[in-house]
Design a protein around this motif. Structure first.
Motif, PDB file in Angstrom:
ATOM      1  N   ARG A 141     -19.210  15.060  38.674  1.00 60.47           N
ATOM      2  CA  ARG A 141     -19.511  16.542  38.417  1.00 60.47           C
ATOM      3  C   ARG A 141     -20.816  16.804  37.201  1.00 60.47           C
ATOM      4  NH1 ARG A 141     -16.396  19.506  40.635  1.00 60.47           N
ATOM      5  NH2 ARG A 141     -16.313  21.344  39.254  1.00 60.47           N
ATOM      6  N   VAL A 150     -19.760  14.367  43.736  1.00 65.32           N
ATOM      7  CA  VAL A 150     -18.665  14.600  43.294  1.00 65.32           C
ATOM      8  C   VAL A 150     -17.832  13.299  44.322  1.00 65.32           C
ATOM      9  CG1 VAL A 150     -16.616  15.928  43.259  1.00 65.32           C
ATOM     10  CG2 VAL A 150     -19.099  16.631  42.213  1.00 65.32           C
ATOM     11  N   GLU A 171     -14.745  12.717  39.090  1.00 69.41           N
ATOM     12  CA  GLU A 171     -15.152  13.339  37.999  1.00 69.41           C
ATOM     13  C   GLU A 171     -16.333  12.968  37.454  1.00 69.41           C
ATOM     14  OE1 GLU A 171     -13.835  16.268  36.631  1.00 69.41           O
ATOM     15  OE2 GLU A 171     -12.752  16.195  38.703  1.00 69.41           O
ATOM     16  N   LYS A 172     -16.756  11.858  37.509  1.00 67.66           N
ATOM     17  CA  LYS A 172     -18.150  11.282  36.713  1.00 67.66           C
ATOM     18  C   LYS A 172     -19.285  11.763  37.630  1.00 67.66           C
ATOM     19  CE  LYS A 172     -16.455   6.814  34.821  1.00 67.66           C
ATOM     20  NZ  LYS A 172     -16.723   5.520  35.006  1.00 67.66           N
ATOM     21  N   ARG A 176     -20.740  10.000  32.919  1.00 62.76           N
ATOM     22  CA  ARG A 176     -20.671  10.902  33.678  1.00 62.76           C
ATOM     23  C   ARG A 176     -22.044  11.409  34.093  1.00 62.76           C
ATOM     24  NH1 ARG A 176     -18.785  16.554  31.035  1.00 62.76           N
ATOM     25  NH2 ARG A 176     -19.622  17.063  33.138  1.00 62.76           N
TER      26      ARG A 176
END
Length: 156
Positions: free
Chosen positions: A129, A121, A126-127, A92
């Motif tokens: 965020r 984003v 999601e990685k 992430r």
């Protein structure tokens, strides 16, 4: 979805630039343990500084957001280079720092910074965020309006 950062960016109708080279005595990125630190990236077009000026003076909020997106595109180029374009290595995005050259009374730093946040984003899902800092400064390298840096978490 693709595990290629380059293909994810292309799906947004954008082109990932070649990663820029350091302009002084530092390196573009470093991996320590499971973290990737990427040096500050500025908005470039054909390798030349773009969006020169300060928010609240010569540039609009919309131009600032475009500058932030362009700087984030350079950030993604560094990420792609560091990971061999393999998004599966990324856990992430931990932190995004956005520095905005602005007048003393400019208060829309978060609006400008959204240009970079939205690109991360949109490209990484999601990685992408992250937590974020948006800071107004008096000047930036080459007179550009925005500089971004980031910290990413990598798979062991």
């Amino acid at each position: 979805m693709s595990d290629s950062i380059r293909q994810r960016v292309q799906a947004l109708d954008l082109t990932l630039p070649s990663p820029s080279q350091p302009a002084a005595n530092y390196i573009s990125h470093v991996i320590s343990q499971h973290q990737l630190f990427i040096s500050g990236q500025i908005p470039l077009v054909d390798g030349k500084p773009a969006y020169v000026g300060r928010l609240g003076e010569s540039l609009s909020d919309a131009e600032g957001a475009q500058a932030a997106e362009l700087a984030a595109l350079s950030l993604l180029a560094q990420l792609s280079d560091a990971l061999g374009d393999d998004l599966s290595r990324l856990v992430r995005t931990l932190r995004l720092g956005v520095f905005i050259a602005s007048s003393a009374d400019f208060k829309q730093q978060s609006v400008v910074a959204n240009g970079a946040s939205n690109l991360l984003v949109n490209a990484l899902g999601e990685k992408g965020r992250h937590v974020r800092t948006a800071v107004g400064v008096s000047s930036l390298p080459a007179g550009v309006a925005v500089e971004v840096d980031a910290i990413f978490e990598l798979r062991p």
